[in-house]
Design an enzyme around this catalytic site. Structure first.
Site, PDB file in Angstrom:
ATOM      1  N   TYR A  63      31.605  28.305  47.690  1.00 12.42           N
ATOM      2  CA  TYR A  63      30.575  29.289  48.053  1.00 12.42           C
ATOM      3  C   TYR A  63      29.469  29.425  47.003  1.00 12.42           C
ATOM      4  CZ  TYR A  63      33.242  32.509  45.029  1.00 12.42           C
ATOM      5  OH  TYR A  63      33.895  33.085  43.983  1.00 12.42           O
ATOM      6  N   GLU A  64      29.662  28.823  45.817  1.00 15.96           N
ATOM      7  CA  GLU A  64      28.630  28.972  44.785  1.00 15.96           C
ATOM      8  C   GLU A  64      27.415  28.105  45.080  1.00 15.96           C
ATOM      9  OE1 GLU A  64      30.144  29.445  40.636  1.00 15.96           O
ATOM     10  OE2 GLU A  64      32.066  29.179  41.645  1.00 15.96           O
ATOM     11  N   HIS A 109      33.535  27.318  42.937  1.00 21.23           N
ATOM     12  CA  HIS A 109      33.948  27.500  44.326  1.00 21.23           C
ATOM     13  C   HIS A 109      32.908  26.901  45.264  1.00 21.23           C
ATOM     14  CE1 HIS A 109      35.677  30.795  41.982  1.00 21.23           C
ATOM     15  NE2 HIS A 109      36.668  30.828  42.847  1.00 21.23           N
ATOM     16  N   ASN A 157      45.371  41.935  46.588  1.00 19.42           N
ATOM     17  CA  ASN A 157      45.136  42.954  47.628  1.00 19.42           C
ATOM     18  C   ASN A 157      45.829  42.540  48.906  1.00 19.42           C
ATOM     19  OD1 ASN A 157      42.693  40.911  47.426  1.00 19.42           O
ATOM     20  ND2 ASN A 157      42.796  41.545  49.577  1.00 19.42           N
ATOM     21  N   SER A 214      40.349  33.566  39.514  1.00 11.98           N
ATOM     22  CA  SER A 214      39.666  34.826  39.192  1.00 11.98           C
ATOM     23  C   SER A 214      40.575  35.770  38.426  1.00 11.98           C
ATOM     24  CB  SER A 214      39.252  35.545  40.474  1.00 11.98           C
ATOM     25  OG  SER A 214      38.346  34.771  41.182  1.00 11.98           O
ATOM     26  N   HIS A 234      35.344  42.365  44.843  1.00 12.85           N
ATOM     27  CA  HIS A 234      35.568  41.459  43.710  1.00 12.85           C
ATOM     28  C   HIS A 234      36.024  42.250  42.483  1.00 12.85           C
ATOM     29  CE1 HIS A 234      35.369  37.821  41.427  1.00 12.85           C
ATOM     30  NE2 HIS A 234      34.421  38.274  40.627  1.00 12.85           N
ATOM     31  N   ALA A 268      43.347  33.866  42.911  1.00 17.03           N
ATOM     32  CA  ALA A 268      43.593  35.231  43.370  1.00 17.03           C
ATOM     33  C   ALA A 268      43.507  35.190  44.887  1.00 17.03           C
ATOM     34  CB  ALA A 268      42.541  36.165  42.804  1.00 17.03           C
ATOM     35  N   HIS A 274      35.561  34.709  35.100  1.00 18.67           N
ATOM     36  CA  HIS A 274      36.020  33.345  34.849  1.00 18.67           C
ATOM     37  C   HIS A 274      35.628  32.943  33.430  1.00 18.67           C
ATOM     38  CE1 HIS A 274      37.056  32.013  39.077  1.00 18.67           C
ATOM     39  NE2 HIS A 274      36.544  33.221  39.248  1.00 18.67           N
ATOM     40  N   MET A 295      39.514  31.885  48.615  1.00 14.07           N
ATOM     41  CA  MET A 295      38.253  31.144  48.705  1.00 14.07           C
ATOM     42  C   MET A 295      38.251  29.870  47.860  1.00 14.07           C
ATOM     43  SD  MET A 295      35.652  34.378  48.448  1.00 14.07           S
ATOM     44  CE  MET A 295      36.035  35.951  49.250  1.00 14.07           C
ATOM     45  N   SER A 296      39.423  29.361  47.516  1.00 14.84           N
ATOM     46  CA  SER A 296      39.431  28.204  46.601  1.00 14.84           C
ATOM     47  C   SER A 296      40.629  27.306  46.878  1.00 14.84           C
ATOM     48  CB  SER A 296      39.490  28.692  45.154  1.00 14.84           C
ATOM     49  OG  SER A 296      40.748  29.293  44.878  1.00 14.84           O
TER      50      SER A 296
END
Ligand code: HPA
Length: 267
Positions: free
Chosen positions: A82-83, A80, A229, A28, A241, A110, A58, A205-206
């Protein structure tokens, strides 16, 4: 189903047949790094079976060409879990990478930091990971090749070279353990306290499914997080995001220096 051979032929026709040495998957807010590649950019939409990437920030193109004199294939975006709920989404791209000749893969992402000494704007080299999602991209594989050893999954030689590249560039590159949370919701502060107790240093998340797939395919792999963060509950900053995308360029500049230096070492 599209096979990697057909896609490899298609990529060879557009980008030439010289073997690729290294693959790079960009996370990201890092997609622009791909534009430094001298070569061709092939939209994922032209590569049947490649992921439909719907995450803003992206760059859904495969860039094949040279970077610092090394032949590379740079994936400007990943799908990802989650997609679409598919942990195997990056299998075909990695099969193609292997068929293009690559032996090494560098993953970037990220991430939120759980270490006060690694604040936003820094980069972190993954020494190891915790697959907290419980998902595995190899579920459903039929042969004993599915029992992939994960000791030293994050390749010690590549890590040493990346660390040396960071030292030569004067960039701090602490090592840490990355925890994969499926997303797309961020973690709760209680979940972050738990992940810290479990030995995690960063959360995202990846990356983890791709490390597993890369090892399955026999690719050497290393991964670097750009810290966007502090993880939930660790600072006053609101996690979003938008914030991830806004903060990624800070670490991206450091990441680019490390990657270019690493590539110069491969020449
Ligand atoms: N959690 C999960 N994924 C992330 C984070 C985070 O705090 N920051 C960037 N990606």
């Amino acid at each position: 189903m599209t096979d990697a051979k057909a896609l490899t032929d298609l990529i060879h026709a557009r980008a030439g047949t010289e073997p690729v040495r290294l693959g790079l998957i960009l996370g990201s807010g890092l997609g622009h790094l791909a534009h430094a590649v001298e070569g061709v950019a092939i939209p994922y939409a032209d590569l049947p079976g490649f992921p439909h990437v719907g995450v803003s920030g992206h760059n859904p193109n495969l860039h094949v060409g040279t970077l610092e004199g090394v032949r590379v294939a740079v994936f400007g975006a990943r799908e990802h879990y989650y997609e679409s709920g598919n942990p195997r989404a990056m299998l075909l791209p990695l099969q193609v990478l292997k068929a293009l000749g690559a032996e090494q893969l560098i993953l970037t992402n990220a991430a939120g930091s759980m270490r006060p000494d690694i604040p936003p704007g820094n980069v972190m080299l993954l020494s190891d990971h915790i697959n907290y999602s419980g998902l595995n991209p190899l579920i459903g594989e039929k042969t004993d090749t599915r029992f992939v050893p994960m000791t030293d999954a994050h390749d010690p030689d590549m890590r040493r070279e990346l660390e040396a590249a960071a030292v030569r560039q004067g960039v701090d590159l602490p090592e840490g353990v990355y925890c994969w949370y499926s997303g797309p919701s961020f973690e709760t502060p209680a979940e972050i306290r738990m992940l810290k107790l479990l030995g995690g240093d960063a959360v995202g998340m990846s990356t983890v499914p791709e490390v597993i797939l890369a090892r399955f395919l026999g690719l050497k792999v290393a991964a670097i997080s750009t810290i966007t963060n502090m993880a939930a509950g660790m600072s006053e900053e609101k996690i979003s995001h938008e914030h991830t995308k806004a903060m990624a360029p800070l670490g991206a500049a450091k990441l680019e220096r490390i990657l270019r230096e690493f590539l110069r070492g491969l020449r």
